[in-house]
Design an enzyme around this catalytic site. Sequence first.
Site, short mmCIF file in Angstrom:
data_model
loop_
_atom_site.label_atom_id
_atom_site.label_comp_id
_atom_site.label_asym_id
_atom_site.label_seq_id
_atom_site.Cartn_x
_atom_site.Cartn_y
_atom_site.Cartn_z
CB SER A 143 -1.07 -0.02 0.99
OG SER A 143 -1.93 0.74 1.11
CG ASP A 297 -6.73 -2.17 -3.87
OD1 ASP A 297 -7.13 -1.02 -3.39
OD2 ASP A 297 -5.69 -2.70 -3.82
CG HIS A 327 -6.07 -1.92 -0.19
ND1 HIS A 327 -4.96 -1.46 -1.16
CD2 HIS A 327 -5.66 -1.33 1.04
CE1 HIS A 327 -4.12 -0.76 -0.72
NE2 HIS A 327 -4.38 -0.79 0.75
#
Length: 357
Positions: A143, A297, A327
């Site tokens: 991320s 995501d 995600h």
Amino acid sequence: SSALELLGLMHYMKAMRLITVLETVTVASDDNVTVTETKFSNVPVRLYLPKKAPEGLKRAMIYFHGGGWCVGDAGMKTYNLMSRRASNDLNAVVVSVNYRLAPEHPFPTPFEDVYAVTKFFLQSKVLAQYGVDPTRVCVAGDSAGGNLAAAVAQQLLKDPEVKLKLKAQILIYPALQALDLDLPSYRDNANKPVLSKALMVRFWSEYFTSDPALREAMASNRHVPAQSGHLFQFVNWSHLLPAEMRRAHVYAGPRFGDAGLARRYPGFLDPRASPLLASDTQLLGLPPTYVLTCEHDVLRDDGAMYAQRLRAAGVRVTHDHARDAFHGALMFIAWPTDLAVGHRLFNRYVEWVNENL
């Protein structure tokens, strides 16, 4: 946490950080891995050193945690588990970095912290101290950490003080650009669990400033001034995304915003914050790359577009796309194996590192 903020009790990100604190585990070694805390270049790191008898020099991974540059900690239960597993499974030294967080420390501070750690670790004397092979070091992150890993890999290429080359970069559902926040993945997954569009916009804007003007402009995708319009070629999903990700979405081109925002907060146009904005020539020479994207995501298209651009620049890329995942899926390795997706994705990424590092 939005309730606490609306009540004026606490900044949104500070409220979210309470979760991080509850999740953080103390430093503890086990039969396979010695865990210690230290500082590299004044930045706190958790070090994971495998206890297996060394057969020559070891590999190393420098890991940057996720959390939108605003939350997260190397000591969280999941990151601790991932680092411990990677260290043991790969017989590698893992350096997990606790960079300073926005909004107290906005861009470029988080980037500068992780870059300083990487540069420090890549010194011959430091690698020798930890028994690391200088030709087998990678950067990795998930991320916001994937964003930092991509930015570090790019920056190292142009740093005359660094002689060593990274062996690989591992980008796990990375955030790679803040230019176009209306990609198909943002439209398809605006309200999906874990990371909604509104939360990602909040993370991006807080990375640069707590001024709500930037957040509002980003939410309507009108934050880029016309004079920066040439940058859109680097994130033009109409030709950078495969057809199955474009689906029926129609590319309308950029809508420009107030130049004053970019003057006040130039960070969102900086490749150190948005690695997808690097020119094609700046991608040449990047190391073999592993990109993991998840179907559900908002960041899916960032990873897919970067994989495409790296390939076009001649970089060897493995792009794993998890159609059944959202995600943060890797975080589920701290959960029972019946949540198989996290375990499967973690094993796949470690297998790639094992073959390529």
